[in-house]
Write a protein that holds these residues in place. Sequence first.
Motif, mmCIF file in Angstrom:
data_model
loop_
_atom_site.group_PDB
_atom_site.id
_atom_site.type_symbol
_atom_site.label_atom_id
_atom_site.label_comp_id
_atom_site.label_asym_id
_atom_site.label_seq_id
_atom_site.Cartn_x
_atom_site.Cartn_y
_atom_site.Cartn_z
ATOM 1 N N LYS A 620 41.437 35.528 28.708
ATOM 2 C CA LYS A 620 41.076 35.828 30.091
ATOM 3 C C LYS A 620 39.575 36.108 30.212
ATOM 4 O O LYS A 620 38.942 35.719 31.197
ATOM 5 C CB LYS A 620 41.858 37.042 30.605
ATOM 6 C CG LYS A 620 43.354 36.797 30.809
ATOM 7 C CD LYS A 620 43.627 35.841 31.950
ATOM 8 C CE LYS A 620 45.114 35.654 32.182
ATOM 9 N NZ LYS A 620 45.402 34.614 33.199
ATOM 10 N N GLN A 623 37.917 32.822 30.334
ATOM 11 C CA GLN A 623 38.276 32.094 31.551
ATOM 12 C C GLN A 623 37.593 32.671 32.789
ATOM 13 O O GLN A 623 37.178 31.922 33.685
ATOM 14 C CB GLN A 623 39.802 32.143 31.741
ATOM 15 C CG GLN A 623 40.294 31.538 33.054
ATOM 16 C CD GLN A 623 41.762 31.876 33.338
ATOM 17 O OE1 GLN A 623 42.465 32.417 32.474
ATOM 18 N NE2 GLN A 623 42.218 31.583 34.539
ATOM 19 N N LEU A 624 37.463 34.004 32.816
ATOM 20 C CA LEU A 624 36.996 34.657 34.030
ATOM 21 C C LEU A 624 35.488 34.809 34.124
ATOM 22 O O LEU A 624 34.964 35.087 35.205
ATOM 23 C CB LEU A 624 37.635 36.050 34.141
ATOM 24 C CG LEU A 624 39.170 36.080 34.233
ATOM 25 C CD1 LEU A 624 39.662 37.510 34.341
ATOM 26 C CD2 LEU A 624 39.645 35.280 35.436
ATOM 27 N N ALA A 639 44.207 35.761 38.532
ATOM 28 C CA ALA A 639 44.423 35.358 37.143
ATOM 29 C C ALA A 639 44.810 36.556 36.280
ATOM 30 O O ALA A 639 45.642 36.448 35.369
ATOM 31 C CB ALA A 639 43.158 34.687 36.596
ATOM 32 N N LEU A 640 44.227 37.715 36.567
ATOM 33 C CA LEU A 640 44.538 38.917 35.788
ATOM 34 C C LEU A 640 45.951 39.423 36.050
ATOM 35 O O LEU A 640 46.497 40.190 35.250
ATOM 36 C CB LEU A 640 43.525 40.018 36.110
ATOM 37 C CG LEU A 640 42.124 39.825 35.513
ATOM 38 C CD1 LEU A 640 41.157 40.851 36.067
ATOM 39 C CD2 LEU A 640 42.174 39.913 33.990
ATOM 40 N N ASP A 642 48.523 37.900 35.674
ATOM 41 C CA ASP A 642 49.391 37.382 34.607
ATOM 42 C C ASP A 642 49.585 38.385 33.473
ATOM 43 O O ASP A 642 50.483 38.236 32.645
ATOM 44 C CB ASP A 642 48.798 36.094 34.009
ATOM 45 C CG ASP A 642 48.723 34.975 35.043
ATOM 46 O OD1 ASP A 642 49.394 35.092 36.076
ATOM 47 O OD2 ASP A 642 47.990 34.000 34.809
#
Length: 691
Positions: A620, A623-624, A639-640, A642
Amino acid sequence: MTDFLVEIGTEELPPTALLKLSNSFTEQVEAGIRAAGLEFTHIEPFATPRRLAVVVSQLDEQTAAKEIVNWGPPAAIAFDAEGNPSKAATAFAKKNGIKLEDLTTENDGKADKLVYRSTEAGKAAADLLPAIVQTALDKLPIAKRMRWGASRTEFVRPAKWIVMMQGSKVIDCEILGFKTANITRGHRFHCDTTLEIANPAAYADLLSNSGHIVPSYAQRKTQIREQVMAEGEKLGGVAVIEESLLEEVTGLVEWPVALTGSFEQRFLEVPAEALISSMSEHQKYFHVVDKAGKLMPHFITVANIVSNDPAQVISGNERVIRPRLSDAAFFFETDKKIKLETRLEKLKSVVFQAKLGTIYDKAQRVKALAASIAESIGSNAEYAGRAGELCKADLVSDMVLEFDKMQGIAGRYYALADGEAEEVAEAIKDQYLPKFAGDALPASLTGCAVALADRLDTIVGIFGIGQPPTGSKDPFALRRATLGVLRIIVEKELDLDLRMLISQAQQLHGNLPAADGLVDTVLNYMVERFRAGYEEANIPAEVFMAVSAKGLSQPLDIDHRVKAVNNFNTLPEAQALAAANKRVSNILAKLEDESTIGSVDNSLLVDAAEKALAQLVQAKAEQLQPLFAQRQYQQALAALADLREPVDSFFEDVMVMADDEALKNNRLALLKQLRGLFLEVADISLLVPAK
């Protein structure tokens, strides 16, 4: 059930306050009736310049009977072993006026107790209504009450008559020094006599048909709007109806009749805003524009009578408006003979604030700050500086001294006449935008720079001399100025840092008495103003607090984060992740020095749950990173979301505070890394509801 009417007859009430007075009177009467336990089907307000009235349909004639239950002492202490009443029982019987042998015992859900049940008869509405009306009058929003004659009675205007009826009967009482009756009065000119009211249901029709009065404020307002619009259409144009002027005119007339007048074509060479201001403020006229939006040489007035010779009424209004328009034309032509730049010298004698210098001093500060802001937002710094320098020059013009609403607007016309760049002229006009909630913003970036500089100079200066807003006192309108700054930055999407701007404004002021910590004080005040706006948008306070906890100073960035966190807060995973973040915060807060925790060592990951979480957290983070850089906070938080299940599994299966020091520190490092991902946006642990 019967209808109820109350009418307060007065001398002419203040027109701008009439609607507020009527609404308050109706609301308070309704609240009093409900509090008394009376039922009704409908309540209707009436308001004209000479009366406030309310008709309540199908009102209960009396309140319902109530059963009164008085609990006494427990039976165990009310009687002795032989069943004889104790002093406690005797006292209870005496208090309720009953005989000892009439005492009864019931269980109140906890124990057997003495009880006395009685029925309270309903109260007559006629006995309750006078006090309800008086309380409603006492609570009216009247800034300054009047006394008249030798009476000590006070009201917004001298009272003339009082009507209070229940059905066909008068409720006998005294209100504002007058005995109540069933007598009202008609139009001051068309029906200058008394009218007897048969019953409340006949009230409105009586005034309309016999009294030559439109008693309903809403109906009268609608009639005026329709009449004025129709007059505009007859002229081949469109009547412009400002809501505030419409409400004021509605408060001035009881029987509206719209009439159209004209003025000379030559006056159209004067700025339209000055003509409109003169017509609306002084004469309460509505102006008319053509299909292209240009002012036409006509006005629409609303008379309070049906004249036998309307032409005479129109002629009289034309004679009245002509000298006012002539004054505006004279001021405009005279002002243009002196350049705005030349007027700057006069500003040196006009005090802005005793400790902050003159208007000239302020203009010089605005000039410097506006140029700096313009450079930051990609605008023309030279234009912004010039507009800042000239922005207050029209305050000493004859036009603005006569028509105060022309400030900025007059400056625009004079700047164009002086040959200044159009962008400079427009910025001078736009410096005061937005003037109120929902108002338009400056059209150009140059205008935004000047508007921001002007407000920031005032805010920092007033805080710097130790006079911040307190309670309801805000003489320099700093709250409104702050909201204006925030709106311009956010809605125009300007990437500006308030801390930097406040610091620049402070430097331009020089030595200020309250300089210590001034930047932080002003910044905290301004950022806190965001809260009210978000509350109006139904964004929970904890969402703002989660973002506010980061101590940010860029309004646009704050706004993006608040909206992202608010969206995240609606996700099903939000509360679980917020609770987990709070748990992590509490764990880390117990450490003596959180900074001693290093990075995660994958070789020290033992349990499957911590391995899975560590892998996801690392993925993450990669990705972030670009999402954080581009301020795409909503996508990042989505997204977090998840992480909910792996985080839950981690806390269920892994002992964070392990006996092995290395394992413990590695797990703390993992939690710190997890929390850090969320902290990139906000402290979502604050989303957990307070207990």
